[in-house]
Design a protein around this motif. Structure first.
Motif, PDB file in Angstrom:
ATOM      1  N   ILE A 156      46.309 -73.777 -59.434  1.00 22.44           N
ATOM      2  CA  ILE A 156      47.350 -73.934 -60.453  1.00 22.44           C
ATOM      3  C   ILE A 156      47.363 -75.355 -60.987  1.00 22.44           C
ATOM      4  CG2 ILE A 156      49.858 -73.979 -60.801  1.00 22.44           C
ATOM      5  CD1 ILE A 156      49.929 -71.600 -58.750  1.00 22.44           C
ATOM      6  N   TYR A 157      47.293 -76.341 -60.104  1.00 22.23           N
ATOM      7  CA  TYR A 157      47.327 -77.734 -60.534  1.00 22.23           C
ATOM      8  C   TYR A 157      46.082 -78.114 -61.322  1.00 22.23           C
ATOM      9  CZ  TYR A 157      51.500 -78.680 -57.757  1.00 22.23           C
ATOM     10  OH  TYR A 157      52.763 -78.691 -57.260  1.00 22.23           O
ATOM     11  N   VAL A 158      44.932 -77.621 -60.914  1.00 25.26           N
ATOM     12  CA  VAL A 158      43.702 -77.920 -61.649  1.00 25.26           C
ATOM     13  C   VAL A 158      43.775 -77.299 -63.038  1.00 25.26           C
ATOM     14  CG1 VAL A 158      41.216 -77.477 -61.737  1.00 25.26           C
ATOM     15  CG2 VAL A 158      42.267 -78.311 -59.625  1.00 25.26           C
ATOM     16  N   ARG A 159      44.232 -76.055 -63.120  1.00 23.52           N
ATOM     17  CA  ARG A 159      44.380 -75.413 -64.436  1.00 23.52           C
ATOM     18  C   ARG A 159      45.413 -76.137 -65.282  1.00 23.52           C
ATOM     19  NH1 ARG A 159      44.396 -69.575 -61.737  1.00 23.52           N
ATOM     20  NH2 ARG A 159      42.160 -69.286 -61.610  1.00 23.52           N
ATOM     21  N   GLY A 160      46.374 -76.783 -64.644  1.00 23.71           N
ATOM     22  CA  GLY A 160      47.386 -77.555 -65.356  1.00 23.71           C
ATOM     23  C   GLY A 160      46.883 -78.898 -65.847  1.00 23.71           C
ATOM     24  N   GLY A 161      45.595 -79.175 -65.637  1.00 24.16           N
ATOM     25  CA  GLY A 161      44.982 -80.390 -66.159  1.00 24.16           C
ATOM     26  C   GLY A 161      45.184 -81.606 -65.286  1.00 24.16           C
ATOM     27  N   TYR A 162      45.382 -81.405 -63.996  1.00 29.55           N
ATOM     28  CA  TYR A 162      45.668 -82.540 -63.128  1.00 29.55           C
ATOM     29  C   TYR A 162      44.577 -83.609 -63.188  1.00 29.55           C
ATOM     30  CZ  TYR A 162      47.019 -85.459 -59.312  1.00 29.55           C
ATOM     31  OH  TYR A 162      47.382 -86.549 -58.578  1.00 29.55           O
ATOM     32  N   GLN A 163      43.295 -83.205 -63.113  1.00 32.86           N
ATOM     33  CA  GLN A 163      42.224 -84.205 -63.119  1.00 32.86           C
ATOM     34  C   GLN A 163      42.210 -84.983 -64.426  1.00 32.86           C
ATOM     35  OE1 GLN A 163      41.821 -80.855 -63.205  1.00 32.86           O
ATOM     36  NE2 GLN A 163      39.834 -80.349 -62.430  1.00 32.86           N
ATOM     37  N   LEU A 164      42.428 -84.318 -65.530  1.00 28.58           N
ATOM     38  CA  LEU A 164      42.416 -84.993 -66.828  1.00 28.58           C
ATOM     39  C   LEU A 164      43.539 -86.010 -66.913  1.00 28.58           C
ATOM     40  CD1 LEU A 164      41.691 -81.974 -69.193  1.00 28.58           C
ATOM     41  CD2 LEU A 164      40.080 -83.686 -68.337  1.00 28.58           C
ATOM     42  N   ARG A 165      44.694 -85.672 -66.357  1.00 27.40           N
ATOM     43  CA  ARG A 165      45.824 -86.584 -66.375  1.00 27.40           C
ATOM     44  C   ARG A 165      45.495 -87.846 -65.576  1.00 27.40           C
ATOM     45  NH1 ARG A 165      48.815 -83.081 -66.798  1.00 27.40           N
ATOM     46  NH2 ARG A 165      48.806 -82.233 -64.699  1.00 27.40           N
ATOM     47  N   ALA A 166      44.835 -87.678 -64.430  1.00 31.95           N
ATOM     48  CA  ALA A 166      44.463 -88.835 -63.609  1.00 31.95           C
ATOM     49  C   ALA A 166      43.499 -89.740 -64.362  1.00 31.95           C
ATOM     50  CB  ALA A 166      43.844 -88.362 -62.295  1.00 31.95           C
ATOM     51  N   VAL A 167      42.560 -89.144 -65.086  1.00 36.12           N
ATOM     52  CA  VAL A 167      41.607 -89.938 -65.874  1.00 36.12           C
ATOM     53  C   VAL A 167      42.341 -90.678 -66.985  1.00 36.12           C
ATOM     54  CG1 VAL A 167      39.672 -89.793 -67.490  1.00 36.12           C
ATOM     55  CG2 VAL A 167      39.606 -88.514 -65.338  1.00 36.12           C
ATOM     56  N   LYS A 168      43.232 -89.994 -67.682  1.00 40.50           N
ATOM     57  CA  LYS A 168      43.993 -90.629 -68.761  1.00 40.50           C
ATOM     58  C   LYS A 168      44.811 -91.798 -68.239  1.00 40.50           C
ATOM     59  CE  LYS A 168      44.654 -86.526 -71.632  1.00 40.50           C
ATOM     60  NZ  LYS A 168      45.653 -85.547 -72.072  1.00 40.50           N
ATOM     61  N   GLU A 169      45.487 -91.584 -67.097  1.00 41.16           N
ATOM     62  CA  GLU A 169      46.323 -92.647 -66.533  1.00 41.16           C
ATOM     63  C   GLU A 169      45.491 -93.846 -66.114  1.00 41.16           C
ATOM     64  OE1 GLU A 169      48.535 -90.798 -63.409  1.00 41.16           O
ATOM     65  OE2 GLU A 169      49.736 -89.631 -64.814  1.00 41.16           O
ATOM     66  N   ARG A 176      44.475 -72.883 -47.079  1.00 40.70           N
ATOM     67  CA  ARG A 176      45.937 -72.775 -47.026  1.00 40.70           C
ATOM     68  C   ARG A 176      46.578 -73.162 -48.346  1.00 40.70           C
ATOM     69  NH1 ARG A 176      45.492 -75.108 -41.866  1.00 40.70           N
ATOM     70  NH2 ARG A 176      45.984 -77.149 -42.727  1.00 40.70           N
ATOM     71  N   ARG A 177      45.960 -74.058 -49.062  1.00 39.90           N
ATOM     72  CA  ARG A 177      46.550 -74.583 -50.299  1.00 39.90           C
ATOM     73  C   ARG A 177      45.776 -74.187 -51.549  1.00 39.90           C
ATOM     74  NH1 ARG A 177      50.851 -78.271 -49.543  1.00 39.90           N
ATOM     75  NH2 ARG A 177      51.059 -78.608 -47.327  1.00 39.90           N
ATOM     76  N   LEU A 178      44.850 -73.246 -51.428  1.00 38.07           N
ATOM     77  CA  LEU A 178      43.956 -72.925 -52.530  1.00 38.07           C
ATOM     78  C   LEU A 178      44.697 -72.468 -53.788  1.00 38.07           C
ATOM     79  CD1 LEU A 178      41.066 -72.824 -53.475  1.00 38.07           C
ATOM     80  CD2 LEU A 178      40.912 -70.501 -52.588  1.00 38.07           C
ATOM     81  N   ALA A 213      58.351 -74.746 -57.481  1.00 41.68           N
ATOM     82  CA  ALA A 213      58.862 -74.551 -58.845  1.00 41.68           C
ATOM     83  C   ALA A 213      57.864 -75.044 -59.881  1.00 41.68           C
ATOM     84  CB  ALA A 213      60.204 -75.263 -59.007  1.00 41.68           C
ATOM     85  N   LEU A 214      57.226 -76.175 -59.606  1.00 45.90           N
ATOM     86  CA  LEU A 214      56.222 -76.692 -60.544  1.00 45.90           C
ATOM     87  C   LEU A 214      55.068 -75.704 -60.679  1.00 45.90           C
ATOM     88  CD1 LEU A 214      55.246 -78.859 -62.449  1.00 45.90           C
ATOM     89  CD2 LEU A 214      54.254 -80.061 -60.499  1.00 45.90           C
ATOM     90  N   ALA A 215      54.634 -75.149 -59.564  1.00 46.67           N
ATOM     91  CA  ALA A 215      53.546 -74.166 -59.612  1.00 46.67           C
ATOM     92  C   ALA A 215      53.967 -72.943 -60.424  1.00 46.67           C
ATOM     93  CB  ALA A 215      53.149 -73.756 -58.202  1.00 46.67           C
ATOM     94  N   LEU A 216      55.172 -72.454 -60.209  1.00 45.22           N
ATOM     95  CA  LEU A 216      55.652 -71.289 -60.957  1.00 45.22           C
ATOM     96  C   LEU A 216      55.759 -71.586 -62.452  1.00 45.22           C
ATOM     97  CD1 LEU A 216      58.435 -70.022 -58.531  1.00 45.22           C
ATOM     98  CD2 LEU A 216      56.268 -68.873 -59.055  1.00 45.22           C
ATOM     99  N   LEU A 217      56.303 -72.746 -62.783  1.00 42.70           N
ATOM    100  CA  LEU A 217      56.425 -73.106 -64.201  1.00 42.70           C
ATOM    101  C   LEU A 217      55.058 -73.289 -64.855  1.00 42.70           C
ATOM    102  CD1 LEU A 217      59.484 -75.518 -64.045  1.00 42.70           C
ATOM    103  CD2 LEU A 217      59.372 -73.337 -65.272  1.00 42.70           C
ATOM    104  N   LEU A 218      54.121 -73.864 -64.148  1.00 43.55           N
ATOM    105  CA  LEU A 218      52.775 -74.003 -64.708  1.00 43.55           C
ATOM    106  C   LEU A 218      52.181 -72.634 -65.023  1.00 43.55           C
ATOM    107  CD1 LEU A 218      51.319 -76.898 -62.539  1.00 43.55           C
ATOM    108  CD2 LEU A 218      51.511 -76.883 -65.035  1.00 43.55           C
ATOM    109  N   LYS A 219      52.355 -71.690 -64.115  1.00 41.56           N
ATOM    110  CA  LYS A 219      51.833 -70.339 -64.376  1.00 41.56           C
ATOM    111  C   LYS A 219      52.547 -69.707 -65.560  1.00 41.56           C
ATOM    112  CE  LYS A 219      50.349 -67.888 -60.638  1.00 41.56           C
ATOM    113  NZ  LYS A 219      50.511 -67.200 -59.332  1.00 41.56           N
TER     114      LYS A 219
END
Length: 131
Positions: free
Chosen positions: A114-127, A107-109, A27-33
């Motif tokens: 989707i998660y990278v486009r959702g800014g996952y790395q930036l969020r980790a840096v901010k946190e 398998r998870r590409l 669901a998170l992947a779908l909502l991000l898209k």
């Protein structure tokens, strides 16, 4: 009314837990898209609705929607290195190690994209640096 004895289906709760968690990840992947990868615009309520799980079910597995992402990446990490917590040493890596990496990533590409486009790395840096 037909009741199924507990012995006939002993892992019922574990299976329901995995279904809930998998539904939340999807669901998170779908909502991000749908939201053009804007993670911050997604609420826990929307995530639960899309996944078909209650907020209670969500909070019994996760403290925040960021943890849904964390879990997926943890699973990929475990697939790559197995159950040991080894550090990567290029001198010690054999072909089988690289095959595990590429197999797990392939398998998870789509989910990773989707998660990278959702800014996952930036969020980790901010946190890490701005918390």
């Amino acid at each position: 009314m037909l009741t199924i004895p507990k012995k006939a289906y002993p892992n019922h709760n574990d299976e329901l837990k995995e279904l809930s968690i998998g539904s939340l990840e999807a669901a998170l992947a779908l909502l991000l898209k749908e939201r053009n990868y804007d993670f911050d615009s997604i609420s826990v309520s929307e995530l639960c609705h899309k996944a078909g799980v209650s907020r209670n079910a969500f909070y019994s597995h996760f403290r925040s929607k960021t943890q849904v992402m964390d879990r997926l990446l943890d699973e990929i990490h475990k697939e790559i290195i197995g159950k040991t917590d080894i550090l990567f040493d290029p001198k010690m890596a054999d072909l089988a190690f690289y095959e595990r990496i590429f197999e797990a990533l392939s398998r998870r590409l789509e989910m990773l994209k989707i998660y990278v486009r959702g800014g996952y790395q930036l969020r980790a840096v901010k946190e890490t640096y701005y918390a």
